[in-house]
Each structure stands twice: as structure tokens, then as C-alpha cells.
Design an enzyme around this catalytic site. Structure first.
Site, PDB file in Angstrom:
ATOM      1  N   LYS A 153       0.851  -1.202   0.000  1.00  0.00           N
ATOM      2  CA  LYS A 153       0.000   0.000   0.000  1.00  0.00           C
ATOM      3  C   LYS A 153       0.884   1.249   0.000  1.00  0.00           C
ATOM      4  CE  LYS A 153      -0.195  -0.180   5.028  1.00  0.00           C
ATOM      5  NZ  LYS A 153      -0.883  -0.777   6.178  1.00  0.00           N
ATOM      6  N   TYR A 171      17.235  29.193   9.130  1.00  0.00           N
ATOM      7  CA  TYR A 171      16.085  29.956   9.607  1.00  0.00           C
ATOM      8  C   TYR A 171      16.064  29.996  11.130  1.00  0.00           C
ATOM      9  CZ  TYR A 171      13.981  30.008   4.941  1.00  0.00           C
ATOM     10  OH  TYR A 171      13.724  30.212   3.620  1.00  0.00           O
TER      11      TYR A 171
HETATM   12  C1  LIG Z   1      -0.207  -1.858   6.691  1.00  0.00           C
HETATM   13  C2  LIG Z   1      -0.807  -3.120   7.130  1.00  0.00           C
HETATM   14  C3  LIG Z   1       0.001  -4.238   7.395  1.00  0.00           C
HETATM   15  C4  LIG Z   1       1.510  -4.184   7.381  1.00  0.00           C
HETATM   16  O1  LIG Z   1       1.970  -3.653   8.599  1.00  0.00           O
HETATM   17  P1  LIG Z   1       3.519  -3.458   8.892  1.00  0.00           P
HETATM   18  O2  LIG Z   1       3.562  -2.919  10.273  1.00  0.00           O
HETATM   19  O3  LIG Z   1       4.023  -2.473   7.886  1.00  0.00           O
HETATM   20  O4  LIG Z   1       4.145  -4.788   8.745  1.00  0.00           O
HETATM   21  C5  LIG Z   1      -0.641  -5.426   7.709  1.00  0.00           C
HETATM   22  N1  LIG Z   1      -1.992  -5.504   7.779  1.00  0.00           N
HETATM   23  C6  LIG Z   1      -2.780  -4.434   7.558  1.00  0.00           C
HETATM   24  C7  LIG Z   1      -4.259  -4.581   7.656  1.00  0.00           C
HETATM   25  C8  LIG Z   1      -2.220  -3.215   7.231  1.00  0.00           C
HETATM   26  O5  LIG Z   1      -3.020  -2.159   7.017  1.00  0.00           O
END
Ligand SMILES: *Cc1c(COP(=O)(O)O)cnc(C)c1O
Length: 368
Positions: free
Chosen positions: A35, A259
Site C-alpha cells: 500500500k 532559519y
Molecule cells: C499496513 C498493514 C500491514 C503491514 O503492517 P507493517 O507494520 O508495515 O508490517 C498489515 N496488515 C494491515 C491490515 C495493514 O493495514
């Protein structure tokens, strides 16, 4: 000449990290979580690198348009849509592209069963075991399962949940107990573990025929850096964010940097200016002292991060000059700076740094 910043993506490291995940749970199948554009690494690039023999069993994401990109590019593994469908109109695309929805409430279960689909799809039924974001409550289980079992286009059912504390002292015990109670001895495959859960509790999160969902570890960061760092977990950085010194200057005691001038030179010192800033995805909240590599030597950020530039301390890097390579995170030869270390200094997590990589940063793929 272009601006010297670039992100190098090491696809061999990505493949290596998936094998590390598999070694913890050898009986389980793995959804590689890609994702958010594969946590900033490039969704199609990551999927292609992980689609080979013995690699990911499937891909999990939440963006329908990216799932379609994968299918149009010829990716054939199962694809899991972890937030399911947002409106029932999308389901014809799920069927056309063979995408498996997560069904996380009774309305979605009913809507899924009510449509005509051109092919049966596997579904994940998501159970709320304490995180209280998405998922069915215990009293909704029986109805959901009976609807799915009498629905003509359900190819398979997997029971899923997500842990709130897999990386925290509380762990997964309580949620896992609720999950088992809801599962009630049914002989259905399960999918419960993110990176933290499969690393810490490999024996409890599934066996033959079950699924795990590693994300962050694939990209070489630790899901619990304060407990165990990525090196100790055997993970390799995938993304290297690097740039160069575009100016070097000598400061006198009392000279201020950047800054608001909130770094003041305590003595005569040399500083470098790096072509990288929050406009590239570097965290603006990284304070003085945040680690950085200059010519592979560990140094530190000085003063406030600006949109296009940060300043770094060259006191311990006498060789540094214009054009020296500056590694914001990742690898420079054998020298390594984990994104986790930068994230910790900036009060965030590596997930956020990776996702924030800006589109103006050119990406270079490599396998080493
Ligand atoms: C993002 C996600 C994962 C992966 O989690 P990590 O901590 O990056 O390993 C697994 N399951 C779901 C439902 C997620 O949204």
C-alpha cells in the site's frame, strides 16, 4: 545538470527482507504489503521484484487504481484489497481484475453477496478484536458467515484481524484470544500478523495454509526500533536517500545557521549545505543532532531543515568538500544509516519517512 538528490531502491534487499519474513513463519503464505506506493518505494517496481519464484504469494494494498496497474502489468498473484470496496459499484472491477476484498462490516457482506459477479472471489472477513477501527463484532460473526456460505460467488473465506500492540509491551495475547473465540473452532485459514507480530510471535500467528502480512520489514526498517534494530533483525535497507554538498563554509564562534538561527556555532567549525529538504520528504522536525552520513562518516544535522536545504556538521569529516555524497538514510558502500535512526531523532517512524518521499526526487533502481 540536475539537482544531485536521488533515491536508490535496492531490489535485492527487498527480496532478501521477504526471505527474512518467510524464515520466521515458513509454513505461512505471505501477502507482501505494498500500500501507499509500496511505502514510497514504487508499487509496480516492488511487485515486480517480489513476483518471482519463491517470493510473495500475493500482494496487499488499499488503492484500487494501483491494483489495476499491477494486473495490467501482468502480475498474476492473488491481490488483497485491505480496506475492501468503498462503494459496491467497484465490485465489477474487483471481479474483472480478480481482486479479493476484505469485508469488514455486515453491510459490505450483504452488498458483496447482493451483486452479480462475473467470477467467484476469495474474501477476507475482518474481525474486530480490540483495535476498533474496522471489523465485525462477535455477535455479527454467525450472520456474516452464513451469508457468505450461501453466496454463489465466494471462492474462499479467510478470517483476518489486525493487532494494535504487536510492537508494544502489551503484545497480541488478548486480541489473539478474542480472535480464537470468534473463530470458534471453524476450520478456516487465518491472516493476523503484520511485521511486528510475525517477528515477535511467529509460533502464534498461523501455520500451514494461513497468511501473514509483512509490510515495513520488507523495506528494511524495524517495526520496533527501540526494542530491536533492523540490523539485529537481519534486515537490509531498501531505500537510500542521498544528495551532495552544494556548499561548504567556515563559521566563527557565535555564527548562526539557517532559519531562526537556532544553531549557534560554539567554536570555529566547518559546515556543509546539502541539497535536500522537506520538499524532498526529509522530516522538517528533524532537530540539530539528527544523524546523517557525509562521505560515509556519521555526522549530524545543524539548525532548521528548510524546503530545499539542510546544513550538516563537517567537524569529523575533514575530507568533505563540494560534491561529497550525503546519505540521509540508507547505504553508502559499507556505511549504513537506518531510516529508523533518523525517524527516532525526528519523533516519527520510518514508515512516515518512506511514504513522504517526494515526487521531485528521481528514483534509481538497483540490484546489488
Ligand atoms: C499496513 C498493514 C500491514 C503491514 O503492517 P507493517 O507494520 O508495515 O508490517 C498489515 N496488515 C494491515 C491490515 C495493514 O493495514
Amino acid at each position: 545538470m540536475s539537482r544531485p538528490i536521488r533515491a536508490r531502491i535496492n531490489l535485492s534487499a527487498l527480496q532478501h527482507n521477504l526471505l527474512v519474513a518467510r524464515r520466521h513463519v515458513p509454513a505461512c503464505k505471505a501477502w507482501a504489503v505494498i500500500k501507499a506506493n509500496a511505502y514510497g518505494h514504487g508499487v509496480l517496481r516492488a511487485a515486480k521484484a517480489l513476483a518471482g519464484e519463491g517470493s510473495a504469494d500475493g500482494f496487499a494494498l488499499v488503492e484500487l487504481e494501483n491494483a489495476i496497474v499491477l494486473r495490467e502489468a501482468g502480475i498474476q498473484q492473488p491481490i488483497l484489497m485491505m480496506e475492501g470496496f468503498y462503494s459496491a459499484e467497484e465490485l465489477s472491477l474487483f471481479a474483472r481484475y480478480d481482486l479479493q476484498p476484505v469485508l469488514h462490516d455486515l453491510e459490505r457482506v450483504s452488498a458483496f453477496c447482493a451483486v452479480n459477479l462475473e467470477r467467484p472471489l476469495g474474501v477476507h472477513l475482518k474481525l474486530n478484536t480490540g483495535m476498533n477501527r474496522l471489523g465485525l463484532n462477535p455477535e455479527e460473526m454467525d450472520l456474516a458467515l452464513s451469508k457468505l456460505e450461501s453466496c454463489g460467488h465466494v471462492a474462499s473465506i479467510c478470517l483476518m484481524t489486525h493487532f494494535a500492540d504487536a510492537d508494544e509491551p502489551r503484545g497480541i495475547e488478548e486480541q489473539l484470544a478474542r480472535f480464537e473465540a470468534m473463530r470458534g473452532g471453524r476450520d478456516l485459514p487465518i491472516s493476523v500478523a503484520n511485521s511486528a507480530a510475525l517477528l515477535r510471535f511467529p509460533k502464534q500467528v498461523g501455520g500451514e495454509g494461513d497468511w501473514v502480512r509483512p509490510g515495513i520489514m520488507l523495506y528494511g526498517a524495524s517495526p520496533f526500533p527501540a526494542m530491536q534494530d533492523a540490523l539485529a533483525l537481519g534486515l537490509q535497507p531498501v531505500m537510500t536517500l542521498e544528495s551532495e554538498l552544494i556548499a561548504v563554509r567556515d563559521l566563527q564562534p557565535g555564527d548562526r545557521v539557517g532559519y531562526a538561527g537556532n544553531f549557534v556555532a560554539p567554536s570555529a567549525m566547518r559546515v556543509g549545505v546539502v541539497a535536500c529538504g522537506y520538499g524532498d520528504g526529509y522530516p522538517r522536525h528533524a532537530p540539530t543532532g539528527t544523524p546523517v552520513l557525509v562521505d560515509g562518516v556519521r555526522s549530524r544535522v545543524l539548525g532548521r531543515v528548510s524546503m530545499d536545504k539542510i546544513c550538516v556538521d563537517l567537524t569529523n569529516v575533514p575530507s568533505a568538500r563540494m560534491g561529497s555524497v550525503v546519505t540521509l538514510w540508507g547505504m553508502n558502500g559499507e556505511a549504513r544509516l537506518d531510516a529508523d535512526d533518523v525517524a527516532t531523532a525526528a519523533g516519527t517512524v520510518a514508515y512516515e519517512l518512506f511514504c513522504a518521499l517526494a515526487s521531485r526526487v528521481p528514483v534509481i533502481e538497483e540490484s546489488v
